[in-house]
Enzyme design. Structure first.
Site, mmCIF file in Angstrom:
data_model
loop_
_atom_site.group_PDB
_atom_site.id
_atom_site.type_symbol
_atom_site.label_atom_id
_atom_site.label_comp_id
_atom_site.label_asym_id
_atom_site.label_seq_id
_atom_site.Cartn_x
_atom_site.Cartn_y
_atom_site.Cartn_z
ATOM 1 N N ASP A 91 -8.171 -5.411 -6.083
ATOM 2 C CA ASP A 91 -7.887 -4.265 -5.387
ATOM 3 C C ASP A 91 -8.116 -2.994 -5.904
ATOM 4 O OD1 ASP A 91 -6.674 -2.615 -3.363
ATOM 5 O OD2 ASP A 91 -4.801 -3.059 -4.098
ATOM 6 N N SER A 143 0.812 -1.203 0.088
ATOM 7 C CA SER A 143 0.138 -0.145 0.005
ATOM 8 C C SER A 143 0.755 1.284 0.073
ATOM 9 C CB SER A 143 -0.981 -0.084 0.982
ATOM 10 O OG SER A 143 -2.115 0.908 1.034
ATOM 11 N N HIS A 162 -6.334 -6.401 -1.556
ATOM 12 C CA HIS A 162 -5.094 -5.525 -1.447
ATOM 13 C C HIS A 162 -4.096 -6.364 -0.662
ATOM 14 C CE1 HIS A 162 -3.800 -1.519 -0.902
ATOM 15 N NE2 HIS A 162 -3.740 -1.526 0.517
#
Ligand SMILES: *[C@@H]1O[C@H](CO)[C@@H](O)[C@H](O)[C@H]1NC(C)=O
Ligand SMILES: *[C@@H]1O[C@H](CO)[C@@H](O)[C@H](O)[C@H]1NC(C)=O
Ligand SMILES: *[C@@H]1O[C@H](CO)[C@@H](O)[C@H](O)[C@H]1NC(C)=O
Length: 474
Positions: free
Chosen positions: A404, A153, A429
């Site tokens: 995602d 991320s 994710h």
């Protein structure tokens, strides 16, 4: 409404064969690496595990911490624990300044714009570079160790940038679910919510259609006192909904769908919330008839939402001010989004299932100024990190799951044989950074194997270049 934060990893710890130990070596880092007026220092928290690191020169896997408590990332980045033994690697998890316990000005760090001034990705990268050089200097046997940056991320963005900005410090980077292109003029602002919607519509068009219709149903029902009471009761809200809360209520629903899309993992996991396997599919079982009138439609929405907030059955009531784990630093991320991490988002209600909302930079800038006394710089991320012109870099693997929403701003096509994109079918994710699991799709097993292959290659390159000290070509 701030753009969605970047929630991260998480899993129920299946293998507890590790501990995230606090290092005894606490470096003092400059609060400002780039100027000389503010000369103060602060303590950065980082965690080390060297149970598999036995030989001089063995590699170091370095987690570039993102917007939250580093022990949470340490607990939840199973991939690093799964490959540590094979690589004989030392694991280091470094906390990002202004999160967890790494506060440059202690209690005052978030006090005002003056104290928040040093919360930038550039300062965080410089912290990591200084820490790595310090470790190599002080840990016996680490002088020649190749260091690989790993992150997911926003942490994945930092990993990629770490390799771009400090190729002298890290030999390569694994950037998982890293939306380095979710900035102004790089991808359409609509891409994020489009992918969220696809996650629901692949379980039947009625699922996303029900959510698309729910917004006006909320408006209709909440237009009367009785309707507000009914909604509060149906959603088991902790405090009764007032007329002026309806916008917040809808924003909360929207964020709930976003979070569900991000954590749509193939197995039961305790992530932003404890959830069943394939939670989007489970939510959609309550949303199978979009032609229902307002009340029964919203009853379905309430059931789906409660699946997210009450999977354990221990939730007494729902709070529209909360959507996910307390391990993330929402306020810090809000500030970062309000300054250099400006991520334009928009919806049209057609390609996506949300109420139409255009991206309004001016309004966003006002909101940021009101909140923090600082204004966003929309173009800066592209200037400092290269935007789409990153082809001259090397030794970075970008991985993205097609489920995602953040993959829309990620690198999903390879630039060259050492600037590589890996797309994980049925991956949410940064699924690849999580512990191995029996329910993992074969796509993620392949992705992890490929990632390990590249990491080994970078390590090998490093040891070859160390040996080949002969002068060349003058
Ligand atoms: C990380 O795991 C340890 C050991 O299981 C636990 O004590 C700690 O609370 C966890 N930390 C977070 C932030 O999840
Ligand atoms: C909301 O009310 C309007 C007018 O009464 C109606 O046309 C519309 O279909 C309702 N919306 C939903 C989702 O039922
Ligand atoms: C959560 O689930 C439990 C068990 O099914 C139930 O008793 C409780 O009312 C639920 N809480 C909410 C907020 O719906």
């Amino acid at each position: 409404i701030p753009p969605p934060s970047l929630p991260l990893l998480g899993s129920t710890l299946t293998s507890l064969m590790f501990t995230c130990l606090l290092s005894s070596l606490i470096p003092l880092l400059q609060i400002d690496h780039f100027g000389f007026f503010e000369d103060g220092t602060f303590k950065q928290r980082y965690l080390v595990n060297d149970q598999h690191w036995h030989e001089e020169g063995n590699p170091i896997l370095f987690y570039t911490g993102n917007e939250g408590d580093i022990t949470w990332f340490c607990n939840n980045t199973g991939f690093m624990w799964d490959v540590a033994e094979e690589l004989g690697a030392m694991l280091v998890f470094a906390e990002h300044r202004y999160y967890g316990e790494s506060m440059p000005f202690g209690q005052d760090s978030y006090k005002d714009a003056k104290h928040l001034n040093y919360l930038t990705s550039e300062q965080a990268l410089a912290d990591f570079a200084v820490l790595i050089r310090e470790l190599k200097k002080t840990v016996p046997g680490a002088q020649d160790s190749p260091v690989v940056a790993i992150g997911g991320s926003y942490g994945g963005m930092l990993s990629a940038w770490m390799r771009m900005k400090y190729p002298n410090v890290v030999v390569g980077a694994l950037a998982a679910s890293a939306p380095i292109w979710q900035f102004t003029d790089m991808v359409p602002c609509s891409v994020f919510y489009k992918i969220v919607t696809e996650g629901f519509s692949r379980n039947g068009a009625d699922c996303s259609d029900s959510i698309r219709k729910s917004w006006s149903a909320v408006d209709n029902v909440s237009s009367t006192e009785g309707g507000l009471k009914w909604l509060s009761n149906e959603f088991s809200l902790c405090s009764p909904l007032e007329k002026e809360d309806v916008l917040v209520f809808k924003a909360w629903l929207q964020e709930t769908w976003v979070n569900l899309a991000m954590v749509n993992y193939p197995y039961e996991a305790n992530f932003l919330q404890p959830l069943p396997r394939w939670p989007v599919q489970v939510a959609c079982t309550y949303l199978q008839d979009s032609s229902l009138p307002d009340a029964p439609l919203l009853q379905g929405i309430s059931k789906a939402v409660k699946m997210y907030y009450n999977y354990t059955g221990n939730t007494q009531c729902l709070r529209i001010s909360e959507t996910a784990t307390g391990n993330l630093g929402y306020l810090g991320w809000y500030y970062q989004a309000c300054t250099e991490m400006v991520m334009p988002m928009c919806t049209d209600g057609v390609q996506d299932m949300f109420e139409p909302q255009s991206w309004d930079f001016e309004a966003f800038s006002e909101e940021c100024y009101g909140r923090f006394g600082a204004r966003p710089r929309a173009q800066w991320a592209g200037t400092v990190y290269g935007g789409k012109d990153i082809g001259s870099h090397s030794n970075i693997v970008f991985s993205n799951g097609n489920l995602d929403p953040w993959s829309g701003g990620g690198v999903t096509q390879s630039f060259s044989s050492n600037l590589v994109a890996v797309v994980i079918q049925d991956g949410a994710h940064h699924l690849d950074l999580r512990f191995n699991n029996n329910y993992d799709p074969s796509s993620v097993l392949k992705a992890r194997a490929l990632e390990l292959k590249y990491i080994k290659m970078w390590i090998e390159q490093h040891s070859l270049s160390n040996k080949a000290a002969a002068p060349c070509c003058l």
